[in-house]
Design a protein around this motif. Structure first.
Motif, PDB file in Angstrom:
ATOM      1  N   ASN A   1       0.822  -1.213   0.000  1.00 51.74           N
ATOM      2  CA  ASN A   1       0.000   0.000   0.000  1.00 51.74           C
ATOM      3  C   ASN A   1       0.853   1.258   0.000  1.00 51.74           C
ATOM      4  O   ASN A   1       0.542   2.233  -0.692  1.00 51.74           O
ATOM      5  CB  ASN A   1      -0.957   0.013   1.193  1.00 51.74           C
ATOM      6  CG  ASN A   1      -2.114  -0.936   0.998  1.00 51.74           C
ATOM      7  OD1 ASN A   1      -2.503  -1.228  -0.130  1.00 51.74           O
ATOM      8  ND2 ASN A   1      -2.661  -1.427   2.093  1.00 51.74           N
ATOM      9  N   ILE A   2       1.931   1.254   0.769  1.00 51.77           N
ATOM     10  CA  ILE A   2       2.835   2.408   0.805  1.00 51.77           C
ATOM     11  C   ILE A   2       3.462   2.628  -0.567  1.00 51.77           C
ATOM     12  O   ILE A   2       3.548   3.763  -1.045  1.00 51.77           O
ATOM     13  CB  ILE A   2       3.909   2.219   1.893  1.00 51.77           C
ATOM     14  CG1 ILE A   2       3.269   2.325   3.273  1.00 51.77           C
ATOM     15  CG2 ILE A   2       5.028   3.239   1.740  1.00 51.77           C
ATOM     16  CD1 ILE A   2       4.178   1.924   4.408  1.00 51.77           C
ATOM     17  N   ILE A   3       3.881   1.565  -1.216  1.00 49.80           N
ATOM     18  CA  ILE A   3       4.489   1.681  -2.539  1.00 49.80           C
ATOM     19  C   ILE A   3       3.462   2.210  -3.551  1.00 49.80           C
ATOM     20  O   ILE A   3       3.778   3.076  -4.376  1.00 49.80           O
ATOM     21  CB  ILE A   3       5.082   0.332  -2.988  1.00 49.80           C
ATOM     22  CG1 ILE A   3       6.301  -0.001  -2.132  1.00 49.80           C
ATOM     23  CG2 ILE A   3       5.446   0.347  -4.459  1.00 49.80           C
ATOM     24  CD1 ILE A   3       6.840  -1.399  -2.334  1.00 49.80           C
TER      25      ILE A   3
ATOM     26  N   LYS B   1       1.515   6.665  -6.980  1.00 49.60           N
ATOM     27  CA  LYS B   1       0.424   7.566  -7.358  1.00 49.60           C
ATOM     28  C   LYS B   1       0.808   9.022  -7.100  1.00 49.60           C
ATOM     29  O   LYS B   1       0.525   9.913  -7.914  1.00 49.60           O
ATOM     30  CB  LYS B   1      -0.850   7.221  -6.588  1.00 49.60           C
ATOM     31  CG  LYS B   1      -1.526   5.955  -7.047  1.00 49.60           C
ATOM     32  CD  LYS B   1      -2.759   5.680  -6.213  1.00 49.60           C
ATOM     33  CE  LYS B   1      -3.376   4.348  -6.557  1.00 49.60           C
ATOM     34  NZ  LYS B   1      -4.542   4.036  -5.712  1.00 49.60           N
ATOM     35  N   THR B   2       1.443   9.272  -5.960  1.00 54.73           N
ATOM     36  CA  THR B   2       1.861  10.633  -5.628  1.00 54.73           C
ATOM     37  C   THR B   2       2.905  11.137  -6.615  1.00 54.73           C
ATOM     38  O   THR B   2       2.837  12.291  -7.065  1.00 54.73           O
ATOM     39  CB  THR B   2       2.410  10.680  -4.192  1.00 54.73           C
ATOM     40  OG1 THR B   2       1.405  10.203  -3.293  1.00 54.73           O
ATOM     41  CG2 THR B   2       2.811  12.093  -3.808  1.00 54.73           C
ATOM     42  N   ALA B   3       3.860  10.288  -6.971  1.00 55.27           N
ATOM     43  CA  ALA B   3       4.890  10.691  -7.929  1.00 55.27           C
ATOM     44  C   ALA B   3       4.278  11.022  -9.282  1.00 55.27           C
ATOM     45  O   ALA B   3       4.638  12.028  -9.914  1.00 55.27           O
ATOM     46  CB  ALA B   3       5.933   9.583  -8.069  1.00 55.27           C
ATOM     47  N   PHE B   4       3.337  10.215  -9.748  1.00 54.17           N
ATOM     48  CA  PHE B   4       2.669  10.503 -11.019  1.00 54.17           C
ATOM     49  C   PHE B   4       1.853  11.786 -10.942  1.00 54.17           C
ATOM     50  O   PHE B   4       1.840  12.589 -11.882  1.00 54.17           O
ATOM     51  CB  PHE B   4       1.786   9.337 -11.456  1.00 54.17           C
ATOM     52  CG  PHE B   4       2.540   8.230 -12.129  1.00 54.17           C
ATOM     53  CD1 PHE B   4       3.372   8.484 -13.212  1.00 54.17           C
ATOM     54  CD2 PHE B   4       2.416   6.926 -11.692  1.00 54.17           C
ATOM     55  CE1 PHE B   4       4.078   7.462 -13.832  1.00 54.17           C
ATOM     56  CE2 PHE B   4       3.110   5.898 -12.314  1.00 54.17           C
ATOM     57  CZ  PHE B   4       3.944   6.173 -13.388  1.00 54.17           C
ATOM     58  N   THR B   5       1.170  12.007  -9.830  1.00 55.32           N
ATOM     59  CA  THR B   5       0.384  13.225  -9.670  1.00 55.32           C
ATOM     60  C   THR B   5       1.280  14.459  -9.691  1.00 55.32           C
ATOM     61  O   THR B   5       0.966  15.459 -10.346  1.00 55.32           O
ATOM     62  CB  THR B   5      -0.425  13.174  -8.360  1.00 55.32           C
ATOM     63  OG1 THR B   5      -1.245  12.002  -8.367  1.00 55.32           O
ATOM     64  CG2 THR B   5      -1.291  14.403  -8.200  1.00 55.32           C
ATOM     65  N   ILE B   6       2.395  14.393  -8.990  1.00 62.92           N
ATOM     66  CA  ILE B   6       3.341  15.519  -8.986  1.00 62.92           C
ATOM     67  C   ILE B   6       3.882  15.751 -10.390  1.00 62.92           C
ATOM     68  O   ILE B   6       3.982  16.899 -10.843  1.00 62.92           O
ATOM     69  CB  ILE B   6       4.474  15.267  -7.975  1.00 62.92           C
ATOM     70  CG1 ILE B   6       3.926  15.360  -6.547  1.00 62.92           C
ATOM     71  CG2 ILE B   6       5.624  16.256  -8.177  1.00 62.92           C
ATOM     72  CD1 ILE B   6       4.899  14.914  -5.478  1.00 62.92           C
ATOM     73  N   ALA B   7       4.231  14.682 -11.091  1.00 59.75           N
ATOM     74  CA  ALA B   7       4.739  14.822 -12.454  1.00 59.75           C
ATOM     75  C   ALA B   7       3.708  15.469 -13.368  1.00 59.75           C
ATOM     76  O   ALA B   7       4.040  16.332 -14.190  1.00 59.75           O
ATOM     77  CB  ALA B   7       5.156  13.461 -12.998  1.00 59.75           C
ATOM     78  N   ILE B   8       2.450  15.088 -13.216  1.00 62.24           N
ATOM     79  CA  ILE B   8       1.387  15.668 -14.045  1.00 62.24           C
ATOM     80  C   ILE B   8       1.215  17.148 -13.720  1.00 62.24           C
ATOM     81  O   ILE B   8       1.086  17.982 -14.623  1.00 62.24           O
ATOM     82  CB  ILE B   8       0.070  14.887 -13.858  1.00 62.24           C
ATOM     83  CG1 ILE B   8       0.199  13.508 -14.512  1.00 62.24           C
ATOM     84  CG2 ILE B   8      -1.112  15.647 -14.431  1.00 62.24           C
ATOM     85  CD1 ILE B   8      -0.938  12.560 -14.174  1.00 62.24           C
TER      86      ILE B   8
END
Length: 96
Positions: free
Chosen positions: A22-24, A29-36
């Motif tokens: 779950n942490i991974i 998801k957070t990394a993709f959101t920040i990238a977007i």
């Protein structure tokens, strides 16, 4: 080996594994959101990642300043950690 001990260890191991998964997933998801967000800002407004990182550093620095003021900056462990974070951000060039 005792059977209850083995069952308990397997349950704990399974729960730890699921928590790690779950942490991974959240980190990805957070990394993709920040990238977007960074990509959209860059395409629509011309704001680059460096400018965004500078602004985030200023916000974090202001928050750390508030924490130091809240704890009094009296040499307590919390104040020392906050001052160390301010020094680090200042050293990295995020605070001006």
């Amino acid at each position: 080996m005792d059977l209850p001990l083995l069952i308990g260890a397997l349950i704990v191991a399974a729960l730890l594994f699921l928590a790690l998964i779950n942490i991974i997933k959240v980190a990805i998801k957070t990394a993709f959101t920040i990238a977007i967000v960074v990509f959209v800002l860059q395409v629509l407004t011309g704001i680059g990642p460096e400018e965004l990182a500078t602004q985030v550093g200023k916000i974090i620095g202001a928050a750390m300043g508030w924490v130091i003021d809240f704890f009094g900056g009296d040499g307590s462990e919390e104040a020392i950690e906050g001052e160390a974070m301010l020094w680090l951000f200042n050293y990295l060039g995020y605070l001006h």
